[in-house]
Design a protein around this motif. Structure first.
Motif, PDB file in Angstrom:
ATOM      1  N   GLY A  82      64.231  24.352 -18.882  1.00 19.70           N
ATOM      2  CA  GLY A  82      64.991  23.671 -19.916  1.00 19.70           C
ATOM      3  C   GLY A  82      64.237  22.463 -20.428  1.00 19.70           C
ATOM      4  N   GLU A  83      64.611  21.970 -21.591  1.00 24.21           N
ATOM      5  CA  GLU A  83      63.946  20.774 -22.131  1.00 24.21           C
ATOM      6  C   GLU A  83      64.819  19.565 -21.908  1.00 24.21           C
ATOM      7  N   LEU A  84      64.248  18.568 -21.286  1.00 27.54           N
ATOM      8  CA  LEU A  84      64.946  17.335 -20.975  1.00 27.54           C
ATOM      9  C   LEU A  84      64.424  16.247 -21.915  1.00 27.54           C
ATOM     10  N   PRO A  85      65.229  15.777 -22.869  1.00 27.20           N
ATOM     11  CA  PRO A  85      64.714  14.842 -23.875  1.00 27.20           C
ATOM     12  C   PRO A  85      64.190  13.542 -23.288  1.00 27.20           C
ATOM     13  N   SER A  86      64.807  13.044 -22.222  1.00 27.98           N
ATOM     14  CA  SER A  86      64.361  11.799 -21.609  1.00 27.98           C
ATOM     15  C   SER A  86      64.683  11.840 -20.131  1.00 27.98           C
ATOM     16  N   LEU A  87      64.089  10.920 -19.397  1.00 27.02           N
ATOM     17  CA  LEU A  87      64.280  10.877 -17.952  1.00 27.02           C
ATOM     18  C   LEU A  87      64.651   9.459 -17.550  1.00 27.02           C
ATOM     19  N   VAL A  88      65.791   9.325 -16.898  1.00 22.25           N
ATOM     20  CA  VAL A  88      66.270   8.007 -16.480  1.00 22.25           C
ATOM     21  C   VAL A  88      65.550   7.576 -15.214  1.00 22.25           C
ATOM     22  N   ALA A  89      65.217   6.292 -15.130  1.00 23.97           N
ATOM     23  CA  ALA A  89      64.575   5.771 -13.922  1.00 23.97           C
ATOM     24  C   ALA A  89      65.490   5.962 -12.720  1.00 23.97           C
ATOM     25  N   GLY A  90      64.917   6.441 -11.617  1.00 30.05           N
ATOM     26  CA  GLY A  90      65.714   6.631 -10.420  1.00 30.05           C
ATOM     27  C   GLY A  90      64.946   7.378  -9.359  1.00 30.05           C
ATOM     28  N   SER A  91      65.613   7.673  -8.260  1.00 23.80           N
ATOM     29  CA  SER A  91      65.006   8.417  -7.163  1.00 23.80           C
ATOM     30  C   SER A  91      66.025   9.399  -6.622  1.00 23.80           C
ATOM     31  N   TRP A  92      65.627  10.160  -5.603  1.00 20.42           N
ATOM     32  CA  TRP A  92      66.546  11.130  -5.019  1.00 20.42           C
ATOM     33  C   TRP A  92      67.625  10.447  -4.187  1.00 20.42           C
ATOM     34  N   VAL A  93      67.477   9.172  -3.905  1.00 21.20           N
ATOM     35  CA  VAL A  93      68.487   8.436  -3.140  1.00 21.20           C
ATOM     36  C   VAL A  93      69.475   7.800  -4.121  1.00 21.20           C
ATOM     37  N   HIS A  94      70.630   8.404  -4.284  1.00 24.92           N
ATOM     38  CA  HIS A  94      71.708   7.904  -5.152  1.00 24.92           C
ATOM     39  C   HIS A  94      71.338   7.886  -6.629  1.00 24.92           C
ATOM     40  N   GLY A  95      70.189   8.401  -6.999  1.00 19.84           N
ATOM     41  CA  GLY A  95      69.811   8.452  -8.399  1.00 19.84           C
ATOM     42  C   GLY A  95      69.380   7.122  -8.994  1.00 19.84           C
ATOM     43  N   ASP A  96      69.178   6.100  -8.145  1.00 14.15           N
ATOM     44  CA  ASP A  96      68.728   4.802  -8.660  1.00 14.15           C
ATOM     45  C   ASP A  96      67.575   4.293  -7.806  1.00 14.15           C
ATOM     46  N   LEU A  97      67.206   3.029  -7.986  1.00 11.79           N
ATOM     47  CA  LEU A  97      66.082   2.456  -7.245  1.00 11.79           C
ATOM     48  C   LEU A  97      66.521   1.382  -6.251  1.00 11.79           C
ATOM     49  N   ALA A  98      67.827   1.299  -5.987  1.00 11.93           N
ATOM     50  CA  ALA A  98      68.355   0.216  -5.161  1.00 11.93           C
ATOM     51  C   ALA A  98      67.876   0.273  -3.716  1.00 11.93           C
ATOM     52  N   THR A  99      67.424   1.420  -3.260  1.00 10.36           N
ATOM     53  CA  THR A  99      66.895   1.512  -1.901  1.00 10.36           C
ATOM     54  C   THR A  99      65.642   0.668  -1.739  1.00 10.36           C
ATOM     55  N   TRP A 100      64.930   0.424  -2.827  1.00 10.00           N
ATOM     56  CA  TRP A 100      63.639  -0.257  -2.744  1.00 10.00           C
ATOM     57  C   TRP A 100      63.581  -1.599  -3.473  1.00 10.00           C
ATOM     58  N   ILE A 101      64.538  -1.891  -4.325  1.00 11.89           N
ATOM     59  CA  ILE A 101      64.459  -3.139  -5.078  1.00 11.89           C
ATOM     60  C   ILE A 101      65.865  -3.559  -5.498  1.00 11.89           C
ATOM     61  N   GLY A 102      66.065  -4.857  -5.693  1.00 15.87           N
ATOM     62  CA  GLY A 102      67.359  -5.356  -6.154  1.00 15.87           C
ATOM     63  C   GLY A 102      67.985  -6.351  -5.187  1.00 15.87           C
ATOM     64  N   HIS A 103      67.943  -6.053  -3.881  1.00 16.10           N
ATOM     65  CA  HIS A 103      68.430  -6.998  -2.887  1.00 16.10           C
ATOM     66  C   HIS A 103      67.449  -8.169  -2.805  1.00 16.10           C
ATOM     67  N   ALA A 104      67.947  -9.359  -2.511  1.00 20.00           N
ATOM     68  CA  ALA A 104      67.094 -10.555  -2.483  1.00 20.00           C
ATOM     69  C   ALA A 104      65.921 -10.389  -1.524  1.00 20.00           C
ATOM     70  N   ASP A 105      66.152  -9.764  -0.369  1.00 15.32           N
ATOM     71  CA  ASP A 105      65.065  -9.574   0.594  1.00 15.32           C
ATOM     72  C   ASP A 105      64.015  -8.612   0.056  1.00 15.32           C
ATOM     73  N   LYS A 106      64.466  -7.532  -0.539  1.00 16.40           N
ATOM     74  CA  LYS A 106      63.528  -6.564  -1.101  1.00 16.40           C
ATOM     75  C   LYS A 106      62.716  -7.210  -2.226  1.00 16.40           C
ATOM     76  N   ASN A 107      63.392  -7.976  -3.080  1.00 13.78           N
ATOM     77  CA  ASN A 107      62.697  -8.629  -4.187  1.00 13.78           C
ATOM     78  C   ASN A 107      61.663  -9.630  -3.672  1.00 13.78           C
ATOM     79  N   ARG A 108      62.008 -10.332  -2.602  1.00 13.56           N
ATOM     80  CA  ARG A 108      61.066 -11.292  -2.023  1.00 13.56           C
ATOM     81  C   ARG A 108      59.823 -10.573  -1.502  1.00 13.56           C
ATOM     82  N   ALA A 109      60.010  -9.417  -0.875  1.00 15.73           N
ATOM     83  CA  ALA A 109      58.874  -8.646  -0.382  1.00 15.73           C
ATOM     84  C   ALA A 109      57.971  -8.211  -1.538  1.00 15.73           C
ATOM     85  N   TRP A 110      58.565  -7.780  -2.638  1.00 16.09           N
ATOM     86  CA  TRP A 110      57.770  -7.414  -3.816  1.00 16.09           C
ATOM     87  C   TRP A 110      56.987  -8.616  -4.344  1.00 16.09           C
TER      88      TRP A 110
END
Length: 292
Positions: A163-191
């Motif tokens: 099938g043709e997918l017009p666009s792809l939303v940022a995310g991952s296989w974990v909950h469909g977003d990136l919160a596992t790796w970024i967003g929390h203050a501790d994770k952001n500090r590590a980045w």
């Protein structure tokens, strides 16, 4: 993970490097279809997809429910019962009314599942493969196999089954977003600490302070610091004792980056990035003490 925007992010980069496919979670597909305003029935989502900027790159999306049954649930079942249930689920999907032969994508998170199964999953996996190999209508395939079949159909029949997918939303296989790796203050500090180290590396390389062997060693060390699981552990979800181990290792690896370029590590690396969740550690201890 899948990222798409004006610059097309990860998919464009991997397509440019010659990759034929990538895979992510079904919620990424759901979010992408919703953004595009496409109402695609569940049965019609069981296929590979292609993106407009890289038509030869196929995207596959994990059946999260079936994959998680293998990853987290079937270890509690008798092996034969689990196999019977799983094959029954595949048969139900095959009878779901899709216009084409359904493609069910099953991806398990690495090695994590098998240590919880009896005999490391031997009985479950042996019977599962035997049942699938002998099944009259279920055909096990790798992604390479599917891409080859899609290419052949596009060449011989003039129609790509993807099938043709017009666009792809940022995310991952974990909950469909990136919160596992970024967003929390501790994770952001590590980045932030990683970004500072990378900038210091770039400055050292630009100044010509390193020979080829030094640059190669520095690149390997920096790659270790860029591994995603560091950021997965940081935050207030995981037990404090587990987080502490990863925290120390992450800061030690960053400190070695600075040592390789002849700079003193910044004082921030002497302080923990994350303290984890003391309550989670307590709950884990209770569970361990009450388990058979």
């Amino acid at each position: 993970s899948a990222l798409y925007g004006k610059r097309a992010g990860v998919p464009r980069a991997i397509a440019g490097d010659g990759f034929a496919w990538f895979a992510s979670g079904s919620q990424v597909l759901d979010n992408s279809l919703a953004r595009a305003g496409l109402d695609v029935p569940a049965a019609e989502r069981l296929r590979g997809w292609r993106l407009p900027f890289a038509p030869r790159l196929r995207a596959f999306f994990r059946d999260d429910r079936l994959s998680d049954l293998i990853g987290f649930e079937y270890r509690r079942w008798h092996g034969s019962d689990a196999v019977q249930h799983f094959v029954g689920e595949l048969e139900a999907l095959a009878a779901s009314g899709a216009a084409r032969r359904p493609l069910v994508t099953v991806i398990v998170d690495g090695e994590n599942a098998w240590e919880y199964y009896p005999y490391n999953g031997y009985w479950f996996l042996s019977e599962l493969y035997e049942r699938l190999a002998a099944h009259p209508s279920i055909r096990p395939r790798t992604f390479r196999d599917v891409v080859a079949e899609y290419d052949a159909a596009a060449r011989d029949e003039g129609a790509d089954p993807a099938g043709e997918l017009p666009s792809l939303v940022a995310g991952s296989w974990v909950h469909g977003d990136l919160a596992t790796w970024i967003g929390h203050a501790d994770k952001n500090r590590a980045w932030e600490l990683l970004v500072d180290a990378k900038r210091a590396c770039d400055e050292a390389v630009a100044a010509g302070a390193l020979d080829a062997a030094d640059r190669a060693e520095l690149s390997r060390q920096l790659a270790m610091c860029e591994s995603s699981d560091w950021f997965w552990w940081f935050g207030d979800i995981h037990p404090a004792d587990s987080v502490a181990s990863f925290d120390r290792l992450f800061r030690a690896n960053l400190a070695r980056v600075y040592a390789l370029i002849g700079r003193a590590a910044p004082p921030a690396l002497a302080e923990p990035v994350s303290l984890g969740n003391a309550a989670a550690a307590h709950e884990g201890a209770i569970m361990k003490s009450t388990s058979p």
